[in-house]
Design a protein around this motif. Structure first.
Motif, PDB file in Angstrom:
ATOM      1  N   LEU A 254     -13.510   8.708   1.188  1.00 44.73           N
ATOM      2  CA  LEU A 254     -12.965   8.187   2.441  1.00 44.73           C
ATOM      3  C   LEU A 254     -11.714   8.932   2.882  1.00 44.73           C
ATOM      4  CD1 LEU A 254     -13.315   4.318   2.350  1.00 44.73           C
ATOM      5  CD2 LEU A 254     -14.751   6.014   3.444  1.00 44.73           C
ATOM      6  N   ARG A 261     -14.224  16.065   0.419  1.00 43.03           N
ATOM      7  CA  ARG A 261     -15.570  15.544   0.189  1.00 43.03           C
ATOM      8  C   ARG A 261     -16.201  16.091  -1.104  1.00 43.03           C
ATOM      9  NH1 ARG A 261     -18.951  13.095   3.957  1.00 43.03           N
ATOM     10  NH2 ARG A 261     -17.116  12.169   4.830  1.00 43.03           N
TER      11      ARG A 261
ATOM     12  N   LEU B   3     -69.511   5.475  -7.293  1.00 39.49           N
ATOM     13  CA  LEU B   3     -68.124   5.925  -7.405  1.00 39.49           C
ATOM     14  C   LEU B   3     -67.684   6.656  -6.142  1.00 39.49           C
ATOM     15  CD1 LEU B   3     -65.870   5.908  -9.499  1.00 39.49           C
ATOM     16  CD2 LEU B   3     -66.571   8.222 -10.083  1.00 39.49           C
ATOM     17  N   ARG B   6     -67.028   4.324  -3.363  1.00 43.09           N
ATOM     18  CA  ARG B   6     -65.724   3.656  -3.453  1.00 43.09           C
ATOM     19  C   ARG B   6     -64.595   4.590  -3.037  1.00 43.09           C
ATOM     20  NH1 ARG B   6     -67.256   0.492  -8.509  1.00 43.09           N
ATOM     21  NH2 ARG B   6     -67.574  -1.572  -7.624  1.00 43.09           N
ATOM     22  N   ARG B   7     -64.701   5.808  -3.518  1.00 39.10           N
ATOM     23  CA  ARG B   7     -63.631   6.762  -3.197  1.00 39.10           C
ATOM     24  C   ARG B   7     -63.506   6.945  -1.699  1.00 39.10           C
ATOM     25  NH1 ARG B   7     -63.838  11.719  -7.410  1.00 39.10           N
ATOM     26  NH2 ARG B   7     -62.858  10.587  -9.117  1.00 39.10           N
ATOM     27  N   ILE B   9     -64.253   4.859   0.576  1.00 42.05           N
ATOM     28  CA  ILE B   9     -63.601   3.693   1.170  1.00 42.05           C
ATOM     29  C   ILE B   9     -62.100   3.745   0.971  1.00 42.05           C
ATOM     30  CG2 ILE B   9     -63.277   1.207   0.916  1.00 42.05           C
ATOM     31  CD1 ILE B   9     -66.147   0.845   0.706  1.00 42.05           C
ATOM     32  N   ILE B  10     -61.707   4.092  -0.274  1.00 44.15           N
ATOM     33  CA  ILE B  10     -60.273   4.165  -0.564  1.00 44.15           C
ATOM     34  C   ILE B  10     -59.607   5.180   0.354  1.00 44.15           C
ATOM     35  CG2 ILE B  10     -58.579   4.858  -2.291  1.00 44.15           C
ATOM     36  CD1 ILE B  10     -60.535   3.773  -4.396  1.00 44.15           C
ATOM     37  N   LEU B  13     -59.381   3.895   3.852  1.00 44.42           N
ATOM     38  CA  LEU B  13     -58.354   2.856   3.980  1.00 44.42           C
ATOM     39  C   LEU B  13     -56.972   3.470   4.045  1.00 44.42           C
ATOM     40  CD1 LEU B  13     -59.206  -0.189   1.729  1.00 44.42           C
ATOM     41  CD2 LEU B  13     -58.354  -0.191   4.080  1.00 44.42           C
ATOM     42  N   LEU B  14     -56.757   4.413   3.113  1.00 41.53           N
ATOM     43  CA  LEU B  14     -55.447   5.059   3.066  1.00 41.53           C
ATOM     44  C   LEU B  14     -55.165   5.779   4.366  1.00 41.53           C
ATOM     45  CD1 LEU B  14     -55.207   6.410  -0.546  1.00 41.53           C
ATOM     46  CD2 LEU B  14     -53.663   4.823   0.605  1.00 41.53           C
ATOM     47  N   SER B 100     -13.968  -2.163   6.092  1.00 44.80           N
ATOM     48  CA  SER B 100     -12.697  -2.421   5.424  1.00 44.80           C
ATOM     49  C   SER B 100     -11.749  -1.250   5.644  1.00 44.80           C
ATOM     50  CB  SER B 100     -12.910  -2.664   3.939  1.00 44.80           C
ATOM     51  OG  SER B 100     -13.339  -1.480   3.322  1.00 44.80           O
ATOM     52  N   ALA B 103     -12.324   4.762   7.968  1.00 45.24           N
ATOM     53  CA  ALA B 103     -12.968   5.967   7.443  1.00 45.24           C
ATOM     54  C   ALA B 103     -14.461   5.745   7.191  1.00 45.24           C
ATOM     55  CB  ALA B 103     -12.276   6.400   6.156  1.00 45.24           C
ATOM     56  N   GLU B 104     -14.861   4.499   6.938  1.00 46.32           N
ATOM     57  CA  GLU B 104     -16.289   4.231   6.720  1.00 46.32           C
ATOM     58  C   GLU B 104     -17.098   4.518   7.972  1.00 46.32           C
ATOM     59  OE1 GLU B 104     -16.702   0.220   5.215  1.00 46.32           O
ATOM     60  OE2 GLU B 104     -15.200   0.611   3.674  1.00 46.32           O
ATOM     61  N   THR B 107     -17.193   8.293   8.497  1.00 47.66           N
ATOM     62  CA  THR B 107     -18.154   8.882   7.569  1.00 47.66           C
ATOM     63  C   THR B 107     -19.576   8.706   8.063  1.00 47.66           C
ATOM     64  OG1 THR B 107     -16.659   8.404   5.766  1.00 47.66           O
ATOM     65  CG2 THR B 107     -18.934   8.793   5.193  1.00 47.66           C
ATOM     66  N   LEU B 110     -20.265  11.227  10.794  1.00 50.13           N
ATOM     67  CA  LEU B 110     -20.381  12.587  10.263  1.00 50.13           C
ATOM     68  C   LEU B 110     -21.661  12.761   9.455  1.00 50.13           C
ATOM     69  CD1 LEU B 110     -16.671  13.213   9.284  1.00 50.13           C
ATOM     70  CD2 LEU B 110     -17.935  14.200  11.187  1.00 50.13           C
ATOM     71  N   ASN B 111     -22.065  11.708   8.741  1.00 58.49           N
ATOM     72  CA  ASN B 111     -23.333  11.786   8.001  1.00 58.49           C
ATOM     73  C   ASN B 111     -24.502  11.946   8.964  1.00 58.49           C
ATOM     74  OD1 ASN B 111     -22.116  11.614   5.555  1.00 58.49           O
ATOM     75  ND2 ASN B 111     -22.537   9.430   5.258  1.00 58.49           N
ATOM     76  N   GLN B 114     -24.583  15.446  10.159  1.00 53.43           N
ATOM     77  CA  GLN B 114     -25.109  16.303   9.118  1.00 53.43           C
ATOM     78  C   GLN B 114     -26.622  16.213   9.037  1.00 53.43           C
ATOM     79  OE1 GLN B 114     -22.777  15.059   5.801  1.00 53.43           O
ATOM     80  NE2 GLN B 114     -23.475  16.838   4.669  1.00 53.43           N
TER      81      GLN B 114
END
Lengths: 294, 432
Positions: A254, A261, B3, B6-7, B9-10, B13-14, B100, B103-104, B107, B110-111, B114
């Motif tokens: 912070l 950083r 088999l 089934r495959r 179907i799987i 589905l996916l 609090s 700076a949070e 940050t 800035l994140n 980035q």
């Protein structure tokens, strides 16, 4: 189709079912670690840093404050874990005879598990600080003249408040793990031994303890890794002159100057590394233990 | 044979699950794009167009206002006073996001930068101070210049260097004033006589030595704690005037050693022998209220009545300032470069300058005693009369405005703040 008889299909199904959870847990973890790692190497393109360097690591290893924070974090985590384990063991033994009397015991034991650490920390602070409930009661009862004469337990130099919170939170967790073993697994072996004429102490040493040890150690490792890396409890209950490693990382993160950083990220990498070593030990130990059991 | 059936179907589905997931996220993106499109206003248009355009672009928007959440009085005021006006008059939803430490929020912006999230960012408005303003400038992540586009900026005197410069950094319209504050000490008239109050850091040292364990200050980098150290720095190094030139490490190190000597000299006489310090002003207030220490601090120009009413400070508490002066400054709001609702954020920044709301904020009964951001000299007629009435109301719970002004010191260039914070840690906190 979930009950296909083919081993391969079953395995594939299991893998696929695990995939979403895995992607979430592992994906965020790996991405976070990767970002921390490159930032700890001073790669911050948004302020024009693209040259990699190990400067942040040199800085933190040369800083007495950070090394002191590392030692303090390790010590607090170790003490909290050991005391929790001892109390939990005692508790498990004492409660063992009552485990067959219904769910109320487990409910009592588990009640604090869903409570967040932050809430626990605030509660401990309200109870034990010099302006807290106990200090006021002691003053009202005439044991001390003023609340401020109450012993310093919160924001203290030894992390007493932090350790108390961890114990409060972790004892039930370890105790429950132990009780589940004591309730079922051990009983037939103990009876066997009793028939063979073994005394109480012998039974405990030869059967109970060896059975209890694996869950005890694994839960202790979880507790240790958690307490070592945890931020909020030392933030609330710790002293500013005794910062733990996560607090130092948070502060550097912070810091208004973005050049700091990499330092925050380097501290995070140290925390991650230590936790990883613990996991590695745990897994290695877990494997050998499983092999021995089967 | 079964088999493969089934495959298939799987797999099917996916495939279905995946395509639903993908189309959902695509839909979201389209949705948010059209949100932007509906307003139909680009950043440039907001800055060059008329205020009506800003208002129409703002309608229906949500402002995520990131602000320090440590004061119940401030939180209540923002939610109730601003929130309802914004909803009723402008169709804007105000969502206060408590942090609090500012700076949070910085940050977070800035994140996002980035991560390449250059629009639709999650932060629309930040309650900011010079230190964090400098960070966002360093990261080139602010929207503007917008401050002089706000109609109510007519009430603000940006030509005054105390307003136009924040921690020695030109604001250039990238942040808009909200209010003002000045460091004051608070004592309890029940415990201390006015005549025995220390009136400078020199006198404070004697007082502390005569009353061991009864004084402490909150640890930097807490804003007010840093300010306590900064004023000491002024007093020991011959005033703020010498520090207006750019930061010089060598000069700073020799001069600041006087500060560390002073603080280490009083350390054994502090609360808990200076082993530890309170982390926040809330903690300092608690110690004061519990009769563990005899002084706490406040920043509110309008006084401490609001804290007294809430039981945070005792009824007999009273603020005062050192004769050697205390630091006063203005505080601001800024809009991140990638804010999702810039127009709505501008409307909020404008609303909080409205004289009526500024007065309410300054009053201890309806607000929290924050100082005005606007310049009283620019008020006329009814507004002027209201202002005069408020100034008379405050009584013992506030230092009179002219006394505050007389002892007001400006803040240092932004570079001194981290230097003093670091120095305090190495030379005082971790000095055994």
């Amino acid at each position: 189709m979930f009950y296909s008889r083919s081993k391969r299909a079953q395995r594939l199904m299991v893998c696929l079912m695990l995939l979403p959870a895995f992607a979430l847990v592992l994906g965020t973890f790996l991405a976070g670690t990767a970002i921390s790692l490159i930032q700890s190497l001073d790669y911050l393109p948004f302020i024009g840093h693209t040259q990699l360097s190990l400067q942040a690591y040199r800085d933190i290893l040369g800083s007495t404050v950070i090394l002191h924070g590392l030692v303090f974090s390790l010590a607090v985590a170790l003490v909290a874990t050991i005391i929790s384990a001892m109390i939990a063991m005692l508790l498990a033994h004492l409660l063992r005879p009552y485990t067959n009397q219904g769910g109320w015991l487990y409910f009592l034991l588990q009640f604090n598990i869903p409570i967040p650490h932050v809430v626990g920390a605030v509660a401990i602070g309200m109870l034990f600080s010099q302006s807290g409930l106990l200090a006021r009661l002691a003053a009202a009862a005439g044991m001390i003249q003023q609340p401020s004469q109450f012993p310093v337990l919160i924001n203290d130099q030894y992390g007493a408040g932090i350790i108390m919170e961890y114990i409060w939170k972790e004892v039930p967790f370890i105790a429950i793990t132990l009780l589940s073993i004591l309730k079922s697994w051990v009983v037939p072996y103990e009876q066997q031994l009793q028939l063979l004429g073994a005394g109480r102490w012998q039974r405990w040493r030869m059967v109970t303890l060896p059975f209890m040890l694996p869950p005890l150690i694994s839960s202790c490792m979880i507790v240790f890794a958690y307490t070592f890396g945890s931020f909020e409890v030392p933030y609330i209950l710790g002293s500013v002159s005794q910062p733990t490693l996560p607090l130092l990382a948070y502060e550097a993160y912070l810091h208004p100057d973005l050049q700091r950083r990499p330092e925050a990220m380097a501290i995070n990498m140290v925390i991650t590394l230590i936790s990883m070593i613990l996991i590695a030990i745990y897994m290695k130990w877990g494997e050998t233990h499983a092999a021995r059991r089967s | 044979m079964r088999l493969t059936y089934r495959r298939t179907i799987i797999t099917l589905l996916l495939f279905v699950i995946f395509s639903i997931a993908v189309s959902c996220s695509a839909q979201n993106e389209k949705q948010s794009q059209s949100d932007n499109g509906a307003s139909g206003t680009t950043d440039d248009a907001l800055l060059s167009g008329s205020w009506e355009q800003v208002l129409s672009a703002a309608r229906g928007g949500t402002v995520n206002w990131y602000m320090w959440g440590g004061s119940e009085a401030i939180n209540t005021f923002v939610d109730q006073k601003y929130g309802s006006v914004l909803k009723e008059q402008y169709g804007i939803t105000l969502r206060r996001v408590p942090v609090s430490d500012t700076a949070e929020a910085v940050t977070k912006v800035l994140n996002e930068k980035q991560a390449g999230k250059h629009s639709n960012g999650s932060v629309d408005l930040i309650w900011i101070n010079g230190e964090n303003f400098a960070t966002l400038k360093q990261g080139d992540a602010l929207f503007g210049p917008f401050a002089d586009k706000l109609p109510h900026s007519a009430y603000v005197d940006y030509s005054n260097p105390v307003v136009g410069r924040d921690f020695g950094l030109d604001t250039n319209g990238y942040e808009s004033v909200w209010g003002s504050a000045q460091f004051q000490l608070v004592y309890d008239a029940d415990r201390l006589q006015e005549s025995e109050l220390p009136r400078s850091y020199a006198e404070l040292k004697d007082w502390i030595k005569q009353h061991p364990g009864r004084f402490t200050y909150n640890a930097p980098p807490d804003f007010i704690g840093t300010r306590f150290v900064k004023q000491l720095f002024y007093e020991l190094t011959g005033g703020y005037e010498g520090w207006e030139q750019p930061f010089d490490q060598a000069v700073f190190e020799t001069e600041s050693s006087k500060v560390w000597d002073y603080l280490n000299e009083i350390k054994p006489y502090l609360w808990r022998n200076g082993d530890t310090y309170p982390k926040s002003i809330a903690e300092l207030n608690r110690l004061f209220n519990n009769n563990e220490i005899d002084f706490t601090f406040t920043q509110e120009i309008g006084g401490i009545a609001s804290d007294i009413n809430r039981g945070i400070l005792p009824e007999t508490a009273a603020p005062y300032v050192f004769d050697t002066g205390t630091i006063g400054d203005y505080h601001y709001v800024a809009i991140p470069y990638n804010a999702a609702n810039k127009a709505a954020a501008m409307v909020v920044a404008n609303l909080i300058l409205e004289p009526g709301l500024q007065f309410q904020k300054a009053s201890a009964a309806s607000g929290w005693g924050d100082g005005l951001g606007i310049d009283p000299a620019r008020l006329t007629g009814d507004l002027k009369k209201q202002y005069d009435e408020i100034s008379e109301e405050q009584g013992q719970t506030a230092v009179p405005a002219d006394v505050l002004l007389k002892f007001k010191l400006p803040d240092l260039a932004a570079a001194y703040t981290p230097a003093l914070e670091e120095g305090w840690k190495t030379h005082v906190l971790f000095q055994k």
